[in-house]
Design an enzyme around this catalytic site. Structure first.
Site, PDB file in Angstrom:
ATOM      1  N   ILE A  57      10.039 -28.170   4.011  1.00 44.57           N
ATOM      2  CA  ILE A  57       9.889 -29.497   4.615  1.00 44.57           C
ATOM      3  C   ILE A  57       8.832 -29.425   5.706  1.00 44.57           C
ATOM      4  O   ILE A  57       8.878 -28.539   6.567  1.00 44.57           O
ATOM      5  CB  ILE A  57      11.216 -29.981   5.228  1.00 44.57           C
ATOM      6  CG1 ILE A  57      12.362 -29.874   4.218  1.00 44.57           C
ATOM      7  CG2 ILE A  57      11.092 -31.423   5.737  1.00 44.57           C
ATOM      8  CD1 ILE A  57      13.739 -30.047   4.838  1.00 44.57           C
ATOM      9  N   GLY A  91       6.776 -31.205   9.034  1.00 48.34           N
ATOM     10  CA  GLY A  91       7.019 -32.137  10.134  1.00 48.34           C
ATOM     11  C   GLY A  91       8.448 -32.142  10.621  1.00 48.34           C
ATOM     12  O   GLY A  91       9.058 -33.192  10.818  1.00 48.34           O
ATOM     13  N   SER A 150       9.751 -31.002  13.555  1.00 48.52           N
ATOM     14  CA  SER A 150      10.025 -30.884  14.990  1.00 48.52           C
ATOM     15  C   SER A 150      10.851 -32.040  15.530  1.00 48.52           C
ATOM     16  O   SER A 150      11.501 -31.920  16.575  1.00 48.52           O
ATOM     17  CB  SER A 150       8.712 -30.785  15.774  1.00 48.52           C
ATOM     18  OG  SER A 150       7.931 -31.950  15.582  1.00 48.52           O
ATOM     19  N   SER A 151      10.859 -33.173  14.813  1.00 51.36           N
ATOM     20  CA  SER A 151      11.610 -34.339  15.271  1.00 51.36           C
ATOM     21  C   SER A 151      11.775 -35.320  14.121  1.00 51.36           C
ATOM     22  O   SER A 151      11.264 -35.102  13.015  1.00 51.36           O
ATOM     23  CB  SER A 151      10.877 -35.033  16.436  1.00 51.36           C
ATOM     24  OG  SER A 151       9.619 -35.539  15.988  1.00 51.36           O
ATOM     25  N   GLY A 152      12.503 -36.406  14.395  1.00 47.34           N
ATOM     26  CA  GLY A 152      12.551 -37.537  13.479  1.00 47.34           C
ATOM     27  C   GLY A 152      13.056 -37.226  12.089  1.00 47.34           C
ATOM     28  O   GLY A 152      14.048 -36.513  11.892  1.00 47.34           O
ATOM     29  N   GLY A 203      11.840 -35.447   9.551  1.00 48.92           N
ATOM     30  CA  GLY A 203      11.811 -34.061   9.082  1.00 48.92           C
ATOM     31  C   GLY A 203      12.940 -33.239   9.653  1.00 48.92           C
ATOM     32  O   GLY A 203      13.565 -32.443   8.942  1.00 48.92           O
ATOM     33  N   SER A 235       5.890 -44.898   3.575  1.00 49.94           N
ATOM     34  CA  SER A 235       6.386 -45.960   4.448  1.00 49.94           C
ATOM     35  C   SER A 235       6.583 -47.244   3.668  1.00 49.94           C
ATOM     36  O   SER A 235       5.805 -47.567   2.766  1.00 49.94           O
ATOM     37  CB  SER A 235       5.413 -46.205   5.597  1.00 49.94           C
ATOM     38  OG  SER A 235       5.882 -47.247   6.434  1.00 49.94           O
ATOM     39  N   TYR A 242      -3.505 -46.795   8.876  1.00 53.11           N
ATOM     40  CA  TYR A 242      -2.270 -46.094   8.533  1.00 53.11           C
ATOM     41  C   TYR A 242      -1.809 -46.478   7.128  1.00 53.11           C
ATOM     42  O   TYR A 242      -1.456 -45.615   6.319  1.00 53.11           O
ATOM     43  CB  TYR A 242      -1.195 -46.430   9.556  1.00 53.11           C
ATOM     44  CG  TYR A 242       0.191 -45.921   9.202  1.00 53.11           C
ATOM     45  CD1 TYR A 242       0.522 -44.591   9.381  1.00 53.11           C
ATOM     46  CD2 TYR A 242       1.162 -46.788   8.689  1.00 53.11           C
ATOM     47  CE1 TYR A 242       1.785 -44.119   9.059  1.00 53.11           C
ATOM     48  CE2 TYR A 242       2.423 -46.329   8.375  1.00 53.11           C
ATOM     49  CZ  TYR A 242       2.736 -44.997   8.551  1.00 53.11           C
ATOM     50  OH  TYR A 242       3.986 -44.536   8.230  1.00 53.11           O
TER      51      TYR A 242
END
Length: 243
Positions: free
Chosen positions: A6, A8, A10-12, A14, A127, A138
């Site tokens: 996986i 990303g 470090s937060s959120g 992931g 998204s 984005y």
């Protein structure tokens, strides 16, 4: 025991996804630009590795260190908030390097082992909140991943490799807004100020949102359910948009 890689973490989204797979007794290779081992519970089934998805050598090192991978979750990404006129092209290129080209490069690196074993799942987190003003760059970076995933699925189905898209809505639990705002600078020129104020004013605390746990469950479904659809909305607002 299966292994998931996986990005990303470090937060959120992931981080929540890594925790979810650990709770279900998978081996987890959790990658981050700057490793933060303490954000995840200590486990013999966990490895936290440094990964920069924009760096080919970094990708090669992580794929080699991870060993056999059963599921790849491309979650790492950046936000960009602002009117197109106000966003520098260097920022556009940086966003595509991470959100789009990073996803493609890591998938390309993992795919040979999936093909040779005739098994594997690729889950790309994009998204559901893209067709809104001030998100053109984005949105373009995520739309490219959506198209990439749909086309790739047709290529790799012959090798029994599955591809899925998890589509989160707006979440108060990620660094998307924080990261987007930190890069915004002069990205909303005066001519767009009224529009920006209207966009921000529309948001209320009672609006449905996506929680990180929603995304973790959606990724889990994609990874473990062969009958799961390619497009999986995650979060109450994403489900509403999909409906």
């Amino acid at each position: 025991m299966k292994t998931v890689l996986i990005t990303g973490c470090s937060s959120g989204f992931g981080l929540a996804t890594a925790r979810h797979f650990l709770e279900h007794d998978w081996n987890v290779v959790a990658t981050m630009r700057q490793p933060l081992p303490d954000v995840l519970p200590a486990s013999p089934r966990l490895r936290v590795l440094a990964l920069d998805v924009t760096d080919a050598d970094s990708i090669a090192r992580v794929v080699a260190a991870a060993g056999p991978i059963d599921v790849l979750v491309n979650n790492a990404g950046q936000g960009a908030l602002g009117a197109l006129e106000g966003i520098a092209m260097d920022r556009v290129r940086t966003l595509f390097e991470t959100n789009t080209l990073g996803t493609i490069a890591l998938t390309q690196a993992v795919l040979p082992q999936f093909r040779s074993r005739r098994a594997g799942v690729i889950v790309n987190v994009t998204s559901a909140v893209t067709l809104l003003p001030l998100l053109a760059v984005y949105s373009a970076s995520k739309a490219a991943v959506n198209a990439f995933t749909a086309s790739l699925a047709l290529e790799v189905a012959q090798f029994d490799v599955r591809c899925h898209l998890v589509l989160p809505g707006r979440s108060p639990e990620t660094r998307f807004g924080e990261n987007a705002l930190s890069h915004m600078g002069d990205a909303i020129p005066p001519a767009y100020a009224t529009l920006a104020n209207d966009v921000f004013a529309r948001r209320t605390p009672s609006d449905p949102v996506t929680h990180a746990a929603d995304v973790a469950r959606a990724v889990w479904r994609a990874a473990t359910d062969p009958s799961a659809p390619m497009h999986i909305p995650a979060g109450a607002d994403a489900v509403a948009l999909a409906g």
